[in-house]
Design a protein around this motif. Sequence first.
Motif, PDB file in Angstrom:
ATOM      1  N   VAL A  68      18.706  48.210   9.737  1.00 54.19           N
ATOM      2  CA  VAL A  68      18.266  47.557   7.931  1.00 54.19           C
ATOM      3  C   VAL A  68      19.571  47.886   6.923  1.00 54.19           C
ATOM      4  N   VAL A  69      19.532  46.325   6.203  1.00 53.89           N
ATOM      5  CA  VAL A  69      20.457  46.208   5.522  1.00 53.89           C
ATOM      6  C   VAL A  69      19.810  46.356   3.782  1.00 53.89           C
ATOM      7  N   ALA A  70      21.062  46.312   3.038  1.00 50.10           N
ATOM      8  CA  ALA A  70      20.074  45.612   2.335  1.00 50.10           C
ATOM      9  C   ALA A  70      21.652  44.023   1.602  1.00 50.10           C
ATOM     10  N   ILE A  71      20.508  43.301   1.489  1.00 50.43           N
ATOM     11  CA  ILE A  71      21.190  41.580   0.889  1.00 50.43           C
ATOM     12  C   ILE A  71      21.201  41.792  -0.537  1.00 50.43           C
ATOM     13  N   GLU A  72      22.095  42.048  -1.100  1.00 53.44           N
ATOM     14  CA  GLU A  72      21.655  41.976  -2.772  1.00 53.44           C
ATOM     15  C   GLU A  72      22.912  40.568  -3.487  1.00 53.44           C
ATOM     16  N   PRO A  73      23.442  39.258  -3.048  1.00 54.32           N
ATOM     17  CA  PRO A  73      23.524  38.257  -4.323  1.00 54.32           C
ATOM     18  C   PRO A  73      24.612  39.217  -5.049  1.00 54.32           C
ATOM     19  N   MET A  74      25.592  38.383  -5.695  1.00 52.52           N
ATOM     20  CA  MET A  74      25.741  39.206  -7.224  1.00 52.52           C
ATOM     21  C   MET A  74      26.857  37.435  -7.134  1.00 52.52           C
ATOM     22  N   VAL A  75      26.106  36.982  -8.416  1.00 54.36           N
ATOM     23  CA  VAL A  75      26.624  35.904  -8.534  1.00 54.36           C
ATOM     24  C   VAL A  75      26.864  35.497  -9.894  1.00 54.36           C
ATOM     25  N   ASN A  76      27.490  34.156 -10.503  1.00 55.89           N
ATOM     26  CA  ASN A  76      28.039  34.448 -11.586  1.00 55.89           C
ATOM     27  C   ASN A  76      27.855  32.627 -12.036  1.00 55.89           C
ATOM     28  N   LEU A  77      27.688  33.148 -13.448  1.00 50.58           N
ATOM     29  CA  LEU A  77      27.205  31.682 -14.042  1.00 50.58           C
ATOM     30  C   LEU A  77      28.620  30.730 -13.849  1.00 50.58           C
ATOM     31  N   GLY A  78      29.900  31.275 -14.162  1.00 58.19           N
ATOM     32  CA  GLY A  78      30.949  30.779 -14.134  1.00 58.19           C
ATOM     33  C   GLY A  78      32.429  31.342 -12.553  1.00 58.19           C
ATOM     34  N   THR A  79      33.097  31.703 -12.989  1.00 59.17           N
ATOM     35  CA  THR A  79      33.737  32.200 -12.065  1.00 59.17           C
ATOM     36  C   THR A  79      33.492  33.152 -11.378  1.00 59.17           C
ATOM     37  N   HIS A  80      33.978  33.588 -10.456  1.00 54.95           N
ATOM     38  CA  HIS A  80      33.683  34.565  -9.260  1.00 54.95           C
ATOM     39  C   HIS A  80      35.278  35.688  -9.817  1.00 54.95           C
ATOM     40  N   ARG A  81      35.412  35.721 -10.328  1.00 64.67           N
ATOM     41  CA  ARG A  81      36.549  36.610 -10.602  1.00 64.67           C
ATOM     42  C   ARG A  81      36.051  37.534 -11.140  1.00 64.67           C
ATOM     43  N   ILE A  82      36.637  39.039 -11.203  1.00 60.56           N
ATOM     44  CA  ILE A  82      35.551  40.272 -12.299  1.00 60.56           C
ATOM     45  C   ILE A  82      36.992  41.456 -12.228  1.00 60.56           C
ATOM     46  N   ASN A  83      36.615  41.982 -13.049  1.00 60.16           N
ATOM     47  CA  ASN A  83      37.592  43.016 -14.152  1.00 60.16           C
ATOM     48  C   ASN A  83      36.588  44.386 -13.814  1.00 60.16           C
ATOM     49  N   GLN A  84      37.338  45.163 -13.979  1.00 57.58           N
ATOM     50  CA  GLN A  84      36.357  46.738 -13.852  1.00 57.58           C
ATOM     51  C   GLN A  84      36.746  47.474 -14.871  1.00 57.58           C
ATOM     52  N   LEU A  85      35.757  47.968 -15.967  1.00 58.86           N
ATOM     53  CA  LEU A  85      36.200  48.413 -17.085  1.00 58.86           C
ATOM     54  C   LEU A  85      36.863  49.729 -17.212  1.00 58.86           C
ATOM     55  N   LYS A  86      37.411  50.582 -17.785  1.00 58.59           N
ATOM     56  CA  LYS A  86      37.866  51.914 -17.991  1.00 58.59           C
ATOM     57  C   LYS A  86      37.181  52.623 -17.923  1.00 58.59           C
ATOM     58  N   ASP A  87      35.798  52.576 -17.780  1.00 50.49           N
ATOM     59  CA  ASP A  87      35.020  53.805 -17.321  1.00 50.49           C
ATOM     60  C   ASP A  87      34.798  53.912 -15.931  1.00 50.49           C
ATOM     61  N   GLY A  88      35.401  53.234 -15.172  1.00 46.03           N
ATOM     62  CA  GLY A  88      35.607  53.574 -13.644  1.00 46.03           C
ATOM     63  C   GLY A  88      34.361  52.723 -12.825  1.00 46.03           C
ATOM     64  N   TRP A  89      33.252  52.451 -13.284  1.00 45.06           N
ATOM     65  CA  TRP A  89      32.580  52.086 -12.572  1.00 45.06           C
ATOM     66  C   TRP A  89      32.016  50.550 -13.271  1.00 45.06           C
ATOM     67  N   THR A  90      31.493  49.978 -14.546  1.00 46.11           N
ATOM     68  CA  THR A  90      31.370  48.973 -15.007  1.00 46.11           C
ATOM     69  C   THR A  90      32.100  47.730 -14.642  1.00 46.11           C
ATOM     70  N   ILE A  91      31.128  46.444 -13.795  1.00 46.83           N
ATOM     71  CA  ILE A  91      31.764  45.588 -14.104  1.00 46.83           C
ATOM     72  C   ILE A  91      31.260  44.095 -14.660  1.00 46.83           C
ATOM     73  N   LEU A  92      32.604  43.449 -15.097  1.00 44.97           N
ATOM     74  CA  LEU A  92      32.324  42.205 -15.468  1.00 44.97           C
ATOM     75  C   LEU A  92      33.481  41.197 -14.766  1.00 44.97           C
ATOM     76  N   THR A  93      32.593  39.584 -15.782  1.00 42.38           N
ATOM     77  CA  THR A  93      32.852  39.036 -14.645  1.00 42.38           C
ATOM     78  C   THR A  93      34.109  38.517 -16.196  1.00 42.38           C
ATOM     79  N   LYS A  94      34.848  37.633 -15.403  1.00 44.78           N
ATOM     80  CA  LYS A  94      36.324  37.604 -16.037  1.00 44.78           C
ATOM     81  C   LYS A  94      36.445  36.387 -17.006  1.00 44.78           C
ATOM     82  N   ASP A  95      35.376  35.667 -17.137  1.00 46.61           N
ATOM     83  CA  ASP A  95      35.319  34.994 -18.081  1.00 46.61           C
ATOM     84  C   ASP A  95      34.383  34.864 -19.228  1.00 46.61           C
ATOM     85  N   ASN A  96      33.374  36.210 -18.631  1.00 44.61           N
ATOM     86  CA  ASN A  96      32.307  36.691 -20.069  1.00 44.61           C
ATOM     87  C   ASN A  96      31.033  36.598 -20.017  1.00 44.61           C
TER      88      ASN A  96
END
Length: 267
Positions: free
Chosen positions: A197-225
Motif C-alpha cells: 500500500v502506497v500514497a502516490i502524490e505528484p507535486m508539479v510546478n508550472l515552472g522550475t522544479h526547484r524549491i525553497n523552504q520557508l523559515k517556519d520549517g514546514w512550508t515548501i515554496l517554488t523557487k520561481d514563485n
Amino acid sequence: MIVIKTREEIELMRESALIVSKTLGMLAKEVKPGITTLHLDKLAEEFIRAEGAVPGFLGLYDFPNTLCMSPNAQVVHGIPNDKPLVEGDIISIDCGALKNGFYGDHAYTFEVGEVAPETKKLLQVTKESLYEGIREFKAGNRVGDVGFAIQNYCEKHGYGIVRELVGHGLGRTMHEDPEMPNYGRRGRGKKFTEGMVVAIEPMVNLGTHRINQLKDGWTILTKDNKPSAHFEHDVAIVNGKPELLSTFKYVNEALGIKTNEEDEFRQ
C-alpha cells in the motif's frame, strides 16, 4: 522495510482513506473567496473526529494543524492561517486520518473561483499524471516505473517535477517504505508485490522544479514563485493490480464534476 498488508488490513486502511476522502468532499463546498485556511482546518478536525478518527497530521513530527494548506506557489506542508483566500487562488489541501490503527493520506488541489487558464491546465495535467503513475503500481513493476510515468507525462507539458519530496508507503505509520519519487527510470527501484500500500502524490510546478523552504520549517515554496499543484491517492495492490483505497468521488460530487477516471482502479 516494506510492510505487506493482509486483505483485512487493507479494508481497515480503506476505511481511514475514505474518511479523508469525505473530509475533502466536505471542504470542497467551503473553498471560496473570503474563507480562511484556518477556518477550513477547524472544519476538517471536527469532521474527522465526528467520523470516529483522529487527525493524522496534528502533532505528527510536531506539525501544528489538521491540514497542510498550500496556496499558489506553496508546494506542500503549508500551515493554515487567517489570511482569506481570494479569487484566482489555488489551494492544495493535504489531509490525514488515523482509525483502527491505520492511516489514510490524501490530497486535492482546489480552484478558488476562476483561475488563470495556464493554472487550470497545470491542475488538470497533474491529476492526470497521478493516474498515469497508479497504472504502473502493479505486481512485478518497480518504483521507477511509477516515477517515470509521472515525470514523462508532466515534462511533456514543460512542467517541473519536485525532486526533494516523494510519495511513500502507508500503514500503521504515516510514512513507510518504499519512497515513491515522481521521477525515475523504468525497471529501477524496489519491486512491487501483492499487499503493498502506497500514497502516490505528484507535486508539479508550472515552472522550475526547484524549491525553497520557508523559515517556519514546514512550508515548501517554488523557487520561481510560480504555482504548484498536488494530488494524492492511497493505492493497494490487490490481485496483482492497483486498487484505489481513497476516492475523489466526494470532491467531484461537491464540485459537479462528472468523470469515470477512477473506474479502472476498482475491482
